[in-house]
Each structure stands twice: as C-alpha cells, then as structure tokens.
Design an enzyme around this catalytic site. Sequence first.
Site, short mmCIF file in Angstrom:
data_model
loop_
_atom_site.label_atom_id
_atom_site.label_comp_id
_atom_site.label_asym_id
_atom_site.label_seq_id
_atom_site.Cartn_x
_atom_site.Cartn_y
_atom_site.Cartn_z
N HIS A 120 4.23 -6.61 -2.58
CA HIS A 120 3.80 -7.39 -3.75
C HIS A 120 4.77 -7.25 -4.91
CE1 HIS A 120 2.29 -3.33 -3.54
NE2 HIS A 120 2.37 -3.30 -4.85
N ASP A 283 -0.25 -11.76 -0.90
CA ASP A 283 0.94 -11.20 -1.54
C ASP A 283 2.21 -11.55 -0.77
OD1 ASP A 283 0.60 -9.52 0.66
OD2 ASP A 283 1.38 -7.78 -0.40
N ASP A 287 -0.21 -9.25 3.52
CA ASP A 287 -1.27 -8.33 3.93
C ASP A 287 -2.38 -8.19 2.89
OD1 ASP A 287 0.31 -6.88 2.23
OD2 ASP A 287 0.64 -5.19 3.58
N ARG A 288 -2.11 -8.60 1.63
CA ARG A 288 -3.16 -8.50 0.61
C ARG A 288 -3.87 -9.84 0.41
NH1 ARG A 288 -1.19 -4.82 -4.46
NH2 ARG A 288 -0.70 -2.99 -3.22
C1 G1P Z 1 -0.51 0.55 -3.61
C2 G1P Z 1 -2.00 0.48 -3.45
C3 G1P Z 1 -2.40 1.04 -2.11
C4 G1P Z 1 -1.65 0.29 -1.00
C5 G1P Z 1 -0.16 0.33 -1.28
C6 G1P Z 1 0.61 -0.54 -0.29
O1 G1P Z 1 -0.08 1.89 -3.56
O2 G1P Z 1 -2.68 1.17 -4.48
O3 G1P Z 1 -3.78 0.91 -1.94
O4 G1P Z 1 -1.91 0.86 0.24
O5 G1P Z 1 0.10 -0.16 -2.58
O6 G1P Z 1 0.22 -1.88 -0.35
P1 G1P Z 1 0.21 2.77 -4.87
O7 G1P Z 1 1.23 2.01 -5.69
O8 G1P Z 1 -1.09 2.85 -5.61
O9 G1P Z 1 0.68 4.09 -4.35
ZN ZN Z 2 1.85 -6.35 0.99
#
Ligand code: G1P
Ligand code: ZN
Length: 549
Positions: A120, A283, A287-288
Amino acid sequence: MVSLEPNPFRITISSPFLDQKPGTSGLRKSSKQFEQTNYLESFIEAILRILPGTQEGVLVLGGDGRYGNRRAIDVILRMAAAHGLRKVITTVDGILSTPAASHLIRTHKAIGGIILSASHNSGGPDGDFGVKVNGSNGGPASESLTNDIYLCTQKLEEYLIYPAQDISLRNIGKYSIGAMEVEIIDGVEDYILLMQKLFDFDRIKNFINRDFPIVFDALNAVTGPYAKRLFEGSLGAPEGTVRNGIPLEDFGGLHPDPNLTYAKELADLLLNGDLYSFGAACDGDGDRNMILGNGCFVNPSDSLAVLAANSHLVPGYAEGLLGVARSMPTSSAVDVVADELKISCFETPTGWKFFGNLLDSSQITLCGEESFGTGSSHVREKDGLWAVLFWLQIMAEKQCSVADLMKQHWSRFGRHYYSRHDYEAISQEKAFSLYETLESKLPSLAGEFFAGRLVSCADNFLYQDPVDGSITDRQGLRIVLDDGSRLVIRLSGTGTKGATLRLYLERYVSANGDLDQNPQEALSRLIREIDALAEISSRTGMNSPTVIT
Ligand code: G1P
Ligand code: ZN
C-alpha cells in the site's frame, strides 16, 4: 560435454548489503535505493541461496506493476536461470496480485514465489518498491527463512546472473534462458476460476444488476484487470464500474491504500453521494480491501466479524468454519461471533504470516486484520477482491443495504467501537523513547483504574504458536480494561520514512446499549487518557494523528 550455453556471470559485490530488517518477509525500500548498483541483485541472490528446492524447482514471479517491476522481473529471471531453477512462471506485463500469486504457488506446487510490490506504499521513481518472498504453502516466508535470508545478505561476496536478452512480457508464451523455462501466463484467469468455485456468480450478478449499483476503485494498481474481468465481465456490471482500472507505474500519483484518507474519491461517492449502494477498493498488490455502503463505512474489524457471522450464506463456506483468527490489535468483534458459533478464535501478532500455520493445520477457515485485510483458507494471503465478493454474496442473499446489515449485526452481537490512530514519519528516537517509557509504566497499571475502569491486564503481547510452539514476543503494548475495552500501541514494521506509531482503541457496548454513536466520540475518554499516559502529543509534537481509521 561442451555446453553451448554461455555460463552465468559471477558479479562481485563490493560492499555488503546491510539493511533488511530481520524477521520481515521481504525488503521494502525507496525505488531509489533499489536502483543502487547490485542492491536488488544482492537480495535476490540471498533468496535464491536460501529458499529450499531451487535446484530443479518452479518459482512464481510477478508484481503490482509499479515502477521497477519490469526491471526486477528481468533480473530475477536471469538470476533464477543461473541458480538452476527448472521453471519460472510469470505473467503478461508482470501483473500479478499477491493473492493470485499465492494461488499460483499452490496450484503449481512451486517452491515459492517472489512478489514485487511495496503493498500500500506509494510507487514511482520517488515512491517505494519491494520484494516479498513467499514459501511453498503460498504464504509469506516464515520468520526462520527470512532470518536466514537476512544473515545471508550480510556476508555476500558475489551473485550469479545469466547473460541473456530481456524477454517481452506482452503475450503469453514459453521461452528459455539457459536450461530454464520461462512460462508467461495470464495472471488473472486462474484467480477468477478460483473465485467462481467459492461464490455463486449468478446470484451476485442478478442482485447487483437489479437495484444495487456497485463501484470499485483499483487506485491505478494491480486489481484493475482482475476487477474489470470480474465485475464488468463475469458479473455484468456496467462499464465504468471499475475506476482507475489500469495499473500505472506511479499509480497515477495515488497512494494505493484503501482507507478513508487515501481512497477519498471513492469514500465521497459513497458517503456523500447517492449513485451507488456499495463501494470497495483494494491496495497496490490487491490483498487489502475497504468496504463501503451508501452513507456507511465498514470498519475492517467489523468486516471480519460480519463475514464470519454470515459465512453459511456463501457456497464455498456453507459447510461451516473450522475456526477464526485475528491479529491482536484487531477488535474483538469476531471473538463474539466465534463464541456464538462455538468455534475457536485465535489471537496472533500483526502480520499475515502468523495465520499460515493455523490455516495449514486446518484450525481456522477465516482470518483478518484491522488493517483492511481479510482472507481465508482458499489462499495463504489476505485477499481484497475475495472479500468484496464475499460481501456481495452476503448482500445478495440478505437483500439489504450495507448499513442495515451492520445494524442487524450490532443489535445481535453488540458493537465494538474501534479506531486506529497513526502518527506517521516521526523520528525513530522519539518513537522508541515514547514506547519504552509507556512499557515501563505498564507493570504499575494492573489493578489500577484507567478511564474509569479497572485495568485487568497491561503487558507487551507475547504469542506462542499453537502449532509449532514457537514464541514471538514484544508484539505491542496493550492495556485491557475490565469491560473489555482495549488500548494497544505498537510501532509499524512496514513504514519507510522515520517511525510510525499506531494507537488502537476499542470499546464494547452490548446489544442493548447505545449502538449509534460516532466512534471517535464513543472512544473519546480512552483517547484523552491514553494521550496523557503515553504523552503522545507532547512527545511527537503532533496535535492529531496523520491518519484516523
Ligand atoms: C501493516 C499492518 C499489518 C499488515 C502489514 C502488511 O503493518 O498494520 O496489519 O499485516 O501492514 O500489510 P505495520 O506497518 O503496522 O507493521
Ligand atoms: Zn498489500
């Protein structure tokens, strides 16, 4: 025997490669960093040395189409040939969403996959790029594998690459580099077939074309071609249903993160307009997901709970769920549903890889994270379009609006008011000191009052994997109150600029309480008191978070 093929080149690496975070399933950095001499190559060399089965193995390769995708595919194909792989499966234009990659790894019994994406994060020459490694189960590489890859990057002296011409990725076809086969397939088709097995397309088609107009925003990233084929093709929605549907190297300047801040155009269409009954976005790598109804935003934690509560309406899940799992900072909305369904509910650390063992050992069917990620046993990644179809199937069966469905859900299970506050790009030093100071205060909180309630637990979350017994500790500070309210603070592991502090707030109101409050108001006391305790605004110098979800 004299080989007619040229030998792979051995390229000496002058300075060691030092900056992958141990324990992360890939490398995510600025595009500029990836353009440094031998940078990408060093990481790929480590992957190809460590990933089990490279000799004679099959690898899946593709990405979200961002700047750097094409060059990386060329480099990886030539390095894979030099490392003795039998075959690499890649896709037309190198376009492959993360869930579709997971599916291909599984169906082709590949040794794993390399997915080119920074998820993302924004893309382009001034944005980010990333290389993610998945294992043979189709999921993000395990902690031990990524640690070994990291250790390998620390002592690399050379890498191997085949001298060969670029292969055009414009059409499907078969090529070879040295003794290795390169098969270019359509990266969308297998995924659509999988979706057709799980959902009743005819029922969704009838429903959305009667009086339930939908809109999908691909944010100029990987899901465009998938969504067009799904919604405008198989499901017969009118042309234009998919917005920003062509993957662009810089995502057309958009930040491909489906939340109310970055998918604002879509949010406005649904929250302030009347054209559509349902809206969704995914995203960068697909996956999101974000789900919106007319005048209604679905919190991702609630989304997981709604999917679980209504899974019997979806053909692929009609036989029932084995269990569910959520990441620790995700609200407990799904726990209440699991209780009622009499199935287990697991709480894992943040990150999809922790769901892998539970899925592989058939302990769960559905899982999700508050960060707009939901998925199931159909692949080993979260899956944005799958979640959209799941919602559409539920709506088609229930014949009601998103807002009505949410109301029905809360009046049955109660409501978990929930919000995440992100403080982005703060200095590492400030973030660590804030975190450590709060951590040092936790032991004295237990048994005391906080925000008018007794603190029942205050700790740094530790997870013991129920399948292999491995322990992952220090996964986030949490304060749990005796009414089930929770406050969680952790530092992001995916940001690329400074540090990002994430504050998660949750308050439960039972089915006969006030279910109609604005979440920020419902959480206001918790917000005020955690700010005072953790000194967030005074230490960061920020009066409000950068992103509120
Ligand atoms: C973030 C999200 C987490 C997700 C990850 C990858 O990680 O909070 O849930 O698995 O992106 O998409 P973070 O930046 O909080 O470590
Ligand atoms: Zn992603």
